[in-house]
Design a protein around this motif. Structure first.
Motif, PDB file in Angstrom:
ATOM      1  N   ALA A   1      -6.393   2.173   5.012  1.00  0.00           N
ATOM      2  CA  ALA A   1      -7.105   0.793   5.077  1.00  0.00           C
ATOM      3  C   ALA A   1      -7.903   0.866   4.250  1.00  0.00           C
ATOM      4  N   ALA A   2      -8.922   1.681   4.163  1.00  0.00           N
ATOM      5  CA  ALA A   2      -9.739   1.628   2.728  1.00  0.00           C
ATOM      6  C   ALA A   2      -9.117   1.733   1.347  1.00  0.00           C
TER       7      ALA A   2
ATOM      8  N   LEU B   1      -2.779  -3.473   7.086  1.00  0.00           N
ATOM      9  CA  LEU B   1      -3.444  -2.554   5.893  1.00  0.00           C
ATOM     10  C   LEU B   1      -3.319  -1.285   6.550  1.00  0.00           C
ATOM     11  N   VAL B   2      -2.958  -0.873   7.389  1.00  0.00           N
ATOM     12  CA  VAL B   2      -2.612  -0.220   8.681  1.00  0.00           C
ATOM     13  C   VAL B   2      -1.217   0.017   8.353  1.00  0.00           C
ATOM     14  N   VAL B   3      -0.591  -0.715   9.933  1.00  0.00           N
ATOM     15  CA  VAL B   3       0.617  -1.225   9.967  1.00  0.00           C
ATOM     16  C   VAL B   3       1.846  -1.267   8.923  1.00  0.00           C
ATOM     17  N   ALA B   4       1.409  -2.299   8.037  1.00  0.00           N
ATOM     18  CA  ALA B   4       2.303  -1.761   6.804  1.00  0.00           C
ATOM     19  C   ALA B   4       2.898  -0.251   5.981  1.00  0.00           C
ATOM     20  N   PRO B   5       2.076  -0.035   6.178  1.00  0.00           N
ATOM     21  CA  PRO B   5       1.588   1.853   5.498  1.00  0.00           C
ATOM     22  C   PRO B   5       2.877   2.201   5.995  1.00  0.00           C
ATOM     23  N   LYS B   6       2.703   2.680   7.403  1.00  0.00           N
ATOM     24  CA  LYS B   6       3.370   3.071   8.185  1.00  0.00           C
ATOM     25  C   LYS B   6       4.810   2.403   8.429  1.00  0.00           C
ATOM     26  N   ALA B   7       5.347   1.454   8.522  1.00  0.00           N
ATOM     27  CA  ALA B   7       6.145   1.284   8.004  1.00  0.00           C
ATOM     28  C   ALA B   7       7.313   0.808   6.522  1.00  0.00           C
ATOM     29  N   MET B   8       6.258   1.480   5.860  1.00  0.00           N
ATOM     30  CA  MET B   8       7.120   1.807   4.986  1.00  0.00           C
ATOM     31  C   MET B   8       7.171   2.727   4.995  1.00  0.00           C
ATOM     32  N   LYS B   9       6.152   3.937   5.045  1.00  0.00           N
ATOM     33  CA  LYS B   9       6.880   5.331   5.370  1.00  0.00           C
ATOM     34  C   LYS B   9       7.792   5.537   6.083  1.00  0.00           C
ATOM     35  N   ILE B  10       8.401   4.550   7.305  1.00  0.00           N
ATOM     36  CA  ILE B  10       9.899   5.355   8.534  1.00  0.00           C
ATOM     37  C   ILE B  10      10.609   4.184   7.512  1.00  0.00           C
ATOM     38  N   ALA B  11      10.363   3.289   6.308  1.00  0.00           N
ATOM     39  CA  ALA B  11      11.704   3.295   5.867  1.00  0.00           C
ATOM     40  C   ALA B  11      12.141   3.630   4.372  1.00  0.00           C
ATOM     41  N   ILE B  12      10.570   4.108   4.085  1.00  0.00           N
ATOM     42  CA  ILE B  12      11.738   5.606   3.056  1.00  0.00           C
ATOM     43  C   ILE B  12      12.355   6.835   3.763  1.00  0.00           C
ATOM     44  N   ASP B  13      11.717   6.780   5.105  1.00  0.00           N
ATOM     45  CA  ASP B  13      12.861   7.729   5.398  1.00  0.00           C
ATOM     46  C   ASP B  13      14.266   7.777   6.005  1.00  0.00           C
TER      47      ASP B  13
ATOM     48  N   ILE C   1      -2.799  -5.900  -0.615  1.00  0.00           N
ATOM     49  CA  ILE C   1      -2.496  -6.127  -1.929  1.00  0.00           C
ATOM     50  C   ILE C   1      -0.828  -5.996  -1.563  1.00  0.00           C
ATOM     51  N   ALA C   2       0.449  -6.696  -1.604  1.00  0.00           N
ATOM     52  CA  ALA C   2       1.924  -6.535  -1.419  1.00  0.00           C
ATOM     53  C   ALA C   2       2.100  -5.558  -2.340  1.00  0.00           C
ATOM     54  N   GLY C   3       1.709  -4.405  -3.459  1.00  0.00           N
ATOM     55  CA  GLY C   3       2.288  -4.435  -4.476  1.00  0.00           C
ATOM     56  C   GLY C   3       2.021  -3.065  -3.543  1.00  0.00           C
ATOM     57  N   TYR C   4       0.728  -2.760  -3.240  1.00  0.00           N
ATOM     58  CA  TYR C   4       0.777  -1.362  -3.128  1.00  0.00           C
ATOM     59  C   TYR C   4       1.619  -1.023  -2.071  1.00  0.00           C
ATOM     60  N   HIS C   5       2.235  -1.295  -0.844  1.00  0.00           N
ATOM     61  CA  HIS C   5       2.968  -1.250  -0.133  1.00  0.00           C
ATOM     62  C   HIS C   5       4.587  -0.649  -1.188  1.00  0.00           C
ATOM     63  N   ALA C   6       4.718  -1.772  -2.133  1.00  0.00           N
ATOM     64  CA  ALA C   6       6.135  -1.680  -2.493  1.00  0.00           C
ATOM     65  C   ALA C   6       6.010  -0.327  -3.159  1.00  0.00           C
ATOM     66  N   MET C   7       4.786   0.548  -3.923  1.00  0.00           N
ATOM     67  CA  MET C   7       4.780   0.976  -4.510  1.00  0.00           C
ATOM     68  C   MET C   7       4.836   3.007  -3.580  1.00  0.00           C
ATOM     69  N   MET C   8       4.726   2.319  -3.138  1.00  0.00           N
ATOM     70  CA  MET C   8       4.318   3.766  -1.742  1.00  0.00           C
ATOM     71  C   MET C   8       5.773   4.657  -2.332  1.00  0.00           C
ATOM     72  N   ALA C   9       7.289   3.975  -2.497  1.00  0.00           N
ATOM     73  CA  ALA C   9       8.067   4.229  -3.094  1.00  0.00           C
ATOM     74  C   ALA C   9       8.748   5.003  -3.816  1.00  0.00           C
ATOM     75  N   LEU C  10       7.956   4.611  -5.141  1.00  0.00           N
ATOM     76  CA  LEU C  10       7.922   4.904  -6.574  1.00  0.00           C
ATOM     77  C   LEU C  10       7.680   6.694  -6.195  1.00  0.00           C
ATOM     78  N   PRO C  11       7.270   7.533  -5.519  1.00  0.00           N
ATOM     79  CA  PRO C  11       6.850   8.781  -5.768  1.00  0.00           C
ATOM     80  C   PRO C  11       8.901   9.210  -5.401  1.00  0.00           C
ATOM     81  N   HIS C  12       9.037   8.878  -4.404  1.00  0.00           N
ATOM     82  CA  HIS C  12      10.328   9.497  -3.932  1.00  0.00           C
ATOM     83  C   HIS C  12      11.383   8.334  -4.516  1.00  0.00           C
ATOM     84  N   ASP C  13      11.630   8.273  -6.089  1.00  0.00           N
ATOM     85  CA  ASP C  13      12.176   7.817  -6.794  1.00  0.00           C
ATOM     86  C   ASP C  13      13.142   6.893  -6.265  1.00  0.00           C
TER      87      ASP C  13
ATOM     88  N   HIS D   1      -3.129  -9.911   8.301  1.00  0.00           N
ATOM     89  CA  HIS D   1      -2.987  -9.448   6.356  1.00  0.00           C
ATOM     90  C   HIS D   1      -3.280  -8.538   6.002  1.00  0.00           C
ATOM     91  N   PHE D   2      -2.358  -7.754   4.764  1.00  0.00           N
ATOM     92  CA  PHE D   2      -2.217  -6.117   4.780  1.00  0.00           C
ATOM     93  C   PHE D   2      -2.258  -6.129   3.388  1.00  0.00           C
TER      94      PHE D   2
END
Length: 204
Positions: free
Chosen positions: A30-31, A88-100, A120-132, A117-118
């Protein structure tokens, strides 16, 4: 004016989330979302939001130890129940699953219910970038926005973010509210006693 380092803001945020009952891992996640917003210059969704999360927790609207689980799924798609957990915690978990899922099936699509409330939306979208990969994140929001030519609040700012990898170049990141302005920017102007541009609010 007092100046804080990213590390200082991060530690303060972790301490506050842990004092609310979050696990160390969840507090750190979250931090990270909040401080990343400040570093990107999106102060409206950074650590200034902490008071809002505390208020939601005090009102019993946030479960700091949620049992996040997938309740529906089919190959590339899934739905998560956030158990009223911190967005702030739930959304990143979901994004990690989506990437997998995207690695397995070519794309991954997740929906979340029962969360908050999750950040900044951009944080979650940007999680995909390191995976191209191209990342996308969006959410509904409390209805604060009147439709065009009206004055009754009926719509949310409903932010949308996209992140596109660009090889050796800087990635293209789009993070926006589907309103004239994000509500958080109005909150910042109010706190600082500044006027806002015409068109940001309706008062009659």
């Amino acid at each position: 004016m007092q100046v804080f380092t990213k590390e200082g803001l991060y530690k303060i945020s972790v301490d506050i989330f842990q004092s609310m009952g979050a696990t160390e891992d969840d507090a750190e996640q979250a931090a990270e979302v909040l401080t990343s917003a400040d570093i990107r210059g999106v102060d409206s969704h950074g650590v200034s939001r902490l008071t809002g999360y505390v208020a939601l927790w005090e009102a019993g609207r946030i479960n700091m130890t949620p049992k996040v689980k997938i309740i529906r799924e089919h190959k590339s798609t899934f739905t998560i129940d956030g158990d009223s957990g911190l967005g702030l915690v739930v959304a990143p978990k979901a994004m990690k699953i989506a990437i997998d899922r995207a690695k397995l099936y070519g794309s991954g699509w997740g929906a979340i219910q029962n969360s908050n409330h999750f950040g900044i939306a951009g944080y979650h979208a940007m999680m995909a970038l390191p995976h191209d990969m191209i990342g996308m994140a969006m959410t509904n929001a409390t209805p604060f926005i009147p439709p065009t030519h009206s004055k009754e609040a009926m719509l949310g700012t409903n932010p949308i973010a996209y992140a596109f990898p660009a090889g050796k170049e800087n990635p293209l990141v789009i993070d926006l509210a589907t309103a004239s302005v994000a509500r958080g920017k109005i909150e910042i102007a109010r706190r600082e006693g500044k006027e806002i541009p015409k068109g940001w609010m309706v008062d009659k």
